[in-house]
Design a protein around this motif. Sequence first.
Motif, PDB file in Angstrom:
ATOM      1  N   ALA A 132       0.754  -1.350  -0.201  1.00  0.00           N
ATOM      2  CA  ALA A 132       0.029  -0.158   0.047  1.00  0.00           C
ATOM      3  C   ALA A 132       0.870   1.205  -0.075  1.00  0.00           C
ATOM      4  O   ALA A 132       0.472   2.321  -0.618  1.00  0.00           O
ATOM      5  N   SER A 133       2.020   1.253   0.765  1.00  0.00           N
ATOM      6  CA  SER A 133       2.874   2.376   0.855  1.00  0.00           C
ATOM      7  C   SER A 133       4.431   2.198   1.116  1.00  0.00           C
ATOM      8  O   SER A 133       4.837   2.001   2.072  1.00  0.00           O
ATOM      9  N   MET A 134       5.034   1.763  -0.021  1.00  0.00           N
ATOM     10  CA  MET A 134       6.460   1.528  -0.141  1.00  0.00           C
ATOM     11  C   MET A 134       7.192   2.754   0.363  1.00  0.00           C
ATOM     12  O   MET A 134       8.614   2.367   0.762  1.00  0.00           O
ATOM     13  N   ASP A 135       6.628   3.741   0.469  1.00  0.00           N
ATOM     14  CA  ASP A 135       7.567   4.979   0.899  1.00  0.00           C
ATOM     15  C   ASP A 135       7.612   4.747   2.433  1.00  0.00           C
ATOM     16  O   ASP A 135       8.583   5.730   2.895  1.00  0.00           O
ATOM     17  N   VAL A 136       6.583   4.309   3.080  1.00  0.00           N
ATOM     18  CA  VAL A 136       6.317   4.623   4.443  1.00  0.00           C
ATOM     19  C   VAL A 136       6.868   3.292   5.313  1.00  0.00           C
ATOM     20  O   VAL A 136       7.284   3.170   6.380  1.00  0.00           O
ATOM     21  N   PHE A 137       6.621   1.997   4.542  1.00  0.00           N
ATOM     22  CA  PHE A 137       6.879   0.873   5.397  1.00  0.00           C
ATOM     23  C   PHE A 137       7.657  -0.231   4.568  1.00  0.00           C
ATOM     24  O   PHE A 137       7.711  -0.080   3.368  1.00  0.00           O
ATOM     25  N   ASP A 138       8.348  -0.813   5.389  1.00  0.00           N
ATOM     26  CA  ASP A 138       9.145  -2.050   4.538  1.00  0.00           C
ATOM     27  C   ASP A 138       9.124  -3.198   5.494  1.00  0.00           C
ATOM     28  O   ASP A 138       8.423  -3.347   6.440  1.00  0.00           O
ATOM     29  N   GLN A 139       9.790  -4.211   5.287  1.00  0.00           N
ATOM     30  CA  GLN A 139       9.691  -5.388   5.834  1.00  0.00           C
ATOM     31  C   GLN A 139      11.095  -6.018   6.406  1.00  0.00           C
ATOM     32  O   GLN A 139      12.012  -6.002   5.387  1.00  0.00           O
ATOM     33  N   ARG A 140      11.192  -6.573   7.510  1.00  0.00           N
ATOM     34  CA  ARG A 140      12.571  -7.164   8.041  1.00  0.00           C
ATOM     35  C   ARG A 140      12.804  -8.460   6.835  1.00  0.00           C
ATOM     36  O   ARG A 140      11.984  -9.246   6.715  1.00  0.00           O
ATOM     37  N   ASP A 141      14.023  -8.545   6.720  1.00  0.00           N
ATOM     38  CA  ASP A 141      14.491  -9.658   5.660  1.00  0.00           C
ATOM     39  C   ASP A 141      14.365 -11.057   6.592  1.00  0.00           C
ATOM     40  O   ASP A 141      13.825 -12.088   6.002  1.00  0.00           O
ATOM     41  N   GLU A 142      14.630 -10.882   7.800  1.00  0.00           N
ATOM     42  CA  GLU A 142      14.794 -12.265   8.565  1.00  0.00           C
ATOM     43  C   GLU A 142      13.371 -12.796   8.806  1.00  0.00           C
ATOM     44  O   GLU A 142      13.160 -13.905   8.837  1.00  0.00           O
ATOM     45  N   ASP A 143      12.595 -11.955   9.000  1.00  0.00           N
ATOM     46  CA  ASP A 143      10.978 -12.546   9.443  1.00  0.00           C
ATOM     47  C   ASP A 143       9.937 -11.818   8.953  1.00  0.00           C
ATOM     48  O   ASP A 143       8.785 -12.218   9.091  1.00  0.00           O
ATOM     49  N   GLY A 144      10.076 -10.734   8.085  1.00  0.00           N
ATOM     50  CA  GLY A 144       8.984 -10.088   7.271  1.00  0.00           C
ATOM     51  C   GLY A 144       8.271  -9.191   8.075  1.00  0.00           C
ATOM     52  O   GLY A 144       7.316  -8.525   7.868  1.00  0.00           O
ATOM     53  N   ILE A 145       8.563  -9.011   9.592  1.00  0.00           N
ATOM     54  CA  ILE A 145       7.941  -7.896  10.378  1.00  0.00           C
ATOM     55  C   ILE A 145       8.187  -6.512   9.756  1.00  0.00           C
ATOM     56  O   ILE A 145       9.007  -6.133   9.279  1.00  0.00           O
ATOM     57  N   VAL A 146       6.858  -5.815  10.081  1.00  0.00           N
ATOM     58  CA  VAL A 146       6.961  -4.539   9.440  1.00  0.00           C
ATOM     59  C   VAL A 146       8.196  -3.489   9.985  1.00  0.00           C
ATOM     60  O   VAL A 146       8.693  -3.567  11.155  1.00  0.00           O
ATOM     61  N   VAL A 147       8.713  -2.881   9.158  1.00  0.00           N
ATOM     62  CA  VAL A 147       9.674  -1.735   9.586  1.00  0.00           C
ATOM     63  C   VAL A 147       8.993  -0.420   9.217  1.00  0.00           C
ATOM     64  O   VAL A 147       8.610  -0.046   7.711  1.00  0.00           O
ATOM     65  N   LEU A 148       8.984   0.618   9.935  1.00  0.00           N
ATOM     66  CA  LEU A 148       8.621   1.842   9.668  1.00  0.00           C
ATOM     67  C   LEU A 148       9.778   2.826   9.181  1.00  0.00           C
ATOM     68  O   LEU A 148      10.680   2.972   9.911  1.00  0.00           O
ATOM     69  N   LEU A 149       9.677   3.355   7.973  1.00  0.00           N
ATOM     70  CA  LEU A 149      10.623   3.944   7.226  1.00  0.00           C
ATOM     71  C   LEU A 149      10.146   5.382   7.624  1.00  0.00           C
ATOM     72  O   LEU A 149      11.430   6.378   7.470  1.00  0.00           O
ATOM     73  N   ASN A 150       9.160   5.883   7.562  1.00  0.00           N
ATOM     74  CA  ASN A 150       8.831   7.330   7.747  1.00  0.00           C
ATOM     75  C   ASN A 150       7.716   7.606   8.813  1.00  0.00           C
ATOM     76  O   ASN A 150       6.480   7.244   8.637  1.00  0.00           O
ATOM     77  N   GLU A 151       7.988   7.989   9.989  1.00  0.00           N
ATOM     78  CA  GLU A 151       7.025   7.949  11.040  1.00  0.00           C
ATOM     79  C   GLU A 151       6.137   9.274  10.999  1.00  0.00           C
ATOM     80  O   GLU A 151       4.949   9.139  11.291  1.00  0.00           O
ATOM     81  N   ASN A 152       6.436  10.265   9.911  1.00  0.00           N
ATOM     82  CA  ASN A 152       5.672  11.364   9.769  1.00  0.00           C
ATOM     83  C   ASN A 152       5.822  11.722   8.469  1.00  0.00           C
ATOM     84  O   ASN A 152       6.227  12.691   7.758  1.00  0.00           O
ATOM     85  N   PRO A 153       4.782  10.954   7.673  1.00  0.00           N
ATOM     86  CA  PRO A 153       4.872  11.329   6.275  1.00  0.00           C
ATOM     87  C   PRO A 153       4.124  12.330   5.882  1.00  0.00           C
ATOM     88  O   PRO A 153       3.176  12.790   6.559  1.00  0.00           O
ATOM     89  N   GLY A 154       4.243  13.104   4.719  1.00  0.00           N
ATOM     90  CA  GLY A 154       3.580  14.208   4.202  1.00  0.00           C
ATOM     91  C   GLY A 154       2.412  13.827   4.046  1.00  0.00           C
ATOM     92  O   GLY A 154       1.926  12.589   3.622  1.00  0.00           O
ATOM     93  N   PRO A 155       1.745  15.074   3.475  1.00  0.00           N
ATOM     94  CA  PRO A 155       0.079  14.833   3.081  1.00  0.00           C
ATOM     95  C   PRO A 155       0.064  14.081   1.653  1.00  0.00           C
ATOM     96  O   PRO A 155      -0.824  13.567   1.598  1.00  0.00           O
ATOM     97  N   GLU A 156       0.851  14.264   0.852  1.00  0.00           N
ATOM     98  CA  GLU A 156       1.033  13.605  -0.357  1.00  0.00           C
ATOM     99  C   GLU A 156       0.877  11.825  -0.086  1.00  0.00           C
ATOM    100  O   GLU A 156       0.441  11.244  -1.059  1.00  0.00           O
TER     101      GLU A 156
END
Length: 64
Positions: free
Chosen positions: A19-43
């Motif tokens: 849904a939003s690869m600019d904000v979320f990713d997954q850890r390689d070892e187990d697929g758990i969510v990684v937050l890339l941007n805690e305060n994304p812009g309005p876009e």
Amino acid sequence: MKVVVDEDKCVAAGQCVAASMDVFDQRDEDGIVVLLNENPGPELADEVRNAAAVCPALAIRIEE
């Protein structure tokens, strides 16, 4: 907008990344969510809201 993720709830489905690869990713070892941007812009707001809505574990919370 502030995004908060609960790694303990995450089931590694990857819906947030789809849904939003600019904000979320997954850890390689187990697929758990990684937050890339805690305060994304309005876009990115619609993408982030969608990511929270499609999360099967309800592991994403949005604070406005």
